[in-house]
Design a protein around this motif. Sequence first.
Motif, PDB file in Angstrom:
ATOM      1  N   THR A 183       0.727  -1.190  -0.131  1.00  0.00           N
ATOM      2  CA  THR A 183      -0.005   0.298  -0.002  1.00  0.00           C
ATOM      3  C   THR A 183       0.896   1.245  -0.039  1.00  0.00           C
ATOM      4  O   THR A 183       2.097   1.135   0.247  1.00  0.00           O
ATOM      5  CB  THR A 183      -0.973   0.129   1.488  1.00  0.00           C
ATOM      6  OG1 THR A 183      -0.137   0.311   2.436  1.00  0.00           O
ATOM      7  CG2 THR A 183      -1.759  -1.186   1.351  1.00  0.00           C
ATOM      8  N   LEU A 184       0.147   2.368  -0.341  1.00  0.00           N
ATOM      9  CA  LEU A 184       1.005   3.539  -0.212  1.00  0.00           C
ATOM     10  C   LEU A 184       1.743   3.935   1.085  1.00  0.00           C
ATOM     11  O   LEU A 184       2.811   4.499   1.264  1.00  0.00           O
ATOM     12  CB  LEU A 184       0.101   4.848  -0.406  1.00  0.00           C
ATOM     13  CG  LEU A 184      -0.068   4.890  -2.141  1.00  0.00           C
ATOM     14  CD1 LEU A 184      -1.017   5.848  -2.347  1.00  0.00           C
ATOM     15  CD2 LEU A 184       1.293   5.230  -2.863  1.00  0.00           C
TER      16      LEU A 184
ATOM     17  N   THR B 133       5.834   4.856   1.839  1.00  0.00           N
ATOM     18  CA  THR B 133       5.798   6.165   2.544  1.00  0.00           C
ATOM     19  C   THR B 133       6.226   6.331   3.991  1.00  0.00           C
ATOM     20  O   THR B 133       6.866   7.204   4.562  1.00  0.00           O
ATOM     21  CB  THR B 133       4.765   6.849   2.255  1.00  0.00           C
ATOM     22  OG1 THR B 133       3.647   6.468   2.838  1.00  0.00           O
ATOM     23  CG2 THR B 133       4.379   7.229   0.788  1.00  0.00           C
TER      24      THR B 133
ATOM     25  N   GLU C 299      -0.385  -2.626  -5.909  1.00  0.00           N
ATOM     26  CA  GLU C 299      -1.083  -2.161  -4.849  1.00  0.00           C
ATOM     27  C   GLU C 299      -1.990  -3.479  -4.032  1.00  0.00           C
ATOM     28  O   GLU C 299      -2.332  -4.006  -5.003  1.00  0.00           O
ATOM     29  CB  GLU C 299      -1.844  -1.123  -5.137  1.00  0.00           C
ATOM     30  CG  GLU C 299      -1.151   0.245  -5.058  1.00  0.00           C
ATOM     31  CD  GLU C 299      -1.985   1.437  -5.299  1.00  0.00           C
ATOM     32  OE1 GLU C 299      -2.046   2.194  -3.978  1.00  0.00           O
ATOM     33  OE2 GLU C 299      -2.588   2.018  -6.101  1.00  0.00           O
TER      34      GLU C 299
ATOM     35  N   GLU D 121      -6.385   3.836  -1.883  1.00  0.00           N
ATOM     36  CA  GLU D 121      -5.455   3.555  -3.040  1.00  0.00           C
ATOM     37  C   GLU D 121      -6.560   3.145  -4.144  1.00  0.00           C
ATOM     38  O   GLU D 121      -6.417   3.750  -5.327  1.00  0.00           O
ATOM     39  CB  GLU D 121      -4.550   2.488  -3.003  1.00  0.00           C
ATOM     40  CG  GLU D 121      -3.468   2.474  -1.768  1.00  0.00           C
ATOM     41  CD  GLU D 121      -4.156   2.459  -0.272  1.00  0.00           C
ATOM     42  OE1 GLU D 121      -3.894   3.098   0.299  1.00  0.00           O
ATOM     43  OE2 GLU D 121      -4.554   1.517  -0.042  1.00  0.00           O
TER      44      GLU D 121
ATOM     45  N   GLY E  21      -6.109   6.176  -5.851  1.00  0.00           N
ATOM     46  CA  GLY E  21      -4.681   6.060  -6.273  1.00  0.00           C
ATOM     47  C   GLY E  21      -4.680   5.259  -7.744  1.00  0.00           C
ATOM     48  O   GLY E  21      -5.552   4.981  -8.382  1.00  0.00           O
TER      49      GLY E  21
ATOM     50  N   ASN F  56      -1.586   2.945 -10.045  1.00  0.00           N
ATOM     51  CA  ASN F  56       0.111   2.587  -9.971  1.00  0.00           C
ATOM     52  C   ASN F  56       1.068   3.310 -10.535  1.00  0.00           C
ATOM     53  O   ASN F  56       2.328   2.987 -10.670  1.00  0.00           O
ATOM     54  CB  ASN F  56       0.007   1.098 -10.616  1.00  0.00           C
ATOM     55  CG  ASN F  56      -0.502  -0.186  -9.574  1.00  0.00           C
ATOM     56  OD1 ASN F  56      -0.145   0.064  -8.386  1.00  0.00           O
ATOM     57  ND2 ASN F  56      -0.809  -1.139 -10.296  1.00  0.00           N
TER      58      ASN F  56
ATOM     59  N   LEU G  29       2.563   4.942  -7.538  1.00  0.00           N
ATOM     60  CA  LEU G  29       3.455   3.874  -6.746  1.00  0.00           C
ATOM     61  C   LEU G  29       4.723   3.505  -7.641  1.00  0.00           C
ATOM     62  O   LEU G  29       5.828   3.260  -6.919  1.00  0.00           O
ATOM     63  CB  LEU G  29       2.435   2.644  -6.596  1.00  0.00           C
ATOM     64  CG  LEU G  29       3.052   1.553  -5.937  1.00  0.00           C
ATOM     65  CD1 LEU G  29       3.337   1.653  -4.440  1.00  0.00           C
ATOM     66  CD2 LEU G  29       1.906   0.136  -5.891  1.00  0.00           C
TER      67      LEU G  29
END
Length: 260
Positions: free
Chosen positions: A109-110, A114, A140, A148, A152, A154, A157
């Motif tokens: 996941t993000l 991060t 993801e 996401e 979100g 990819n 990502l």
Amino acid sequence: MSVNLSNTKRIVIKVGSSTLTGQAGANLDPTAIDKLVDVVGKLKADGKEVIIVSSGAIAAGLAPLGLSARPTDLTSQQAAASVGQGLLMAKYTQSFNRFKITTSQLLITLDDITKANHFENIKGVLNSLLKQGVVPIINENDTVGTEEIKFGDNDGLAALVTKLIAADLLVLVTDIDGLYDANPAMPGANAIYQVADISKLDTATLGGAGTAGVGSGGMVTKVEAAKVVTSAGIGMVLTKLSDLDEALSGVQVGTYFLPN
């Protein structure tokens, strides 16, 4: 200016749902996966390290669930991702077996990419896999992710992964052959082969998501990804699958974003 791979050791290739599945509701296209894997196999034979960031889990799960289009509610998207992820990896594994290349799956996941206490671990795992000659395939974690899936994609990502592992090049494979100064379906739209200054692009004219209706990104998210990697001194190529080999062979196709 075309891409020069002579000094490029580590490459991240992101491929979108519409490229892997064709029209909305279709199964995964094994021919498309084979074409991508053919290019990666060639890169590996040339001594390159390659990571794939692959969309397609939700799209792959549509047909088995009897759905004709990407659902709009979160739980149905997650159910489709749960069904489709295994199908997606099975196709990749089967195709890479032709080259006797081992693949691995990373669902992240993000948050994972991060947060400091997460991304150092991911960085270590990826470096270990690459050292052993494996092609990691990242997606993801759509089955448990929330924001996401809603917002979100990819592209972002892939850009973060590229920066995290200090890759030399990011390649975004989409169903459009490059960046245009207007919607490519409109008369008079001109191809942009090279971007040296992203700030000069008019993102309002660059178009939306892919034509197949199964993806979540668009040209704006690709430009945002370019900002992330080029600001870190890494180049980015935007191209379609049928042009991928040429784009990585120095032919002027697609769009090349110069590193800052």
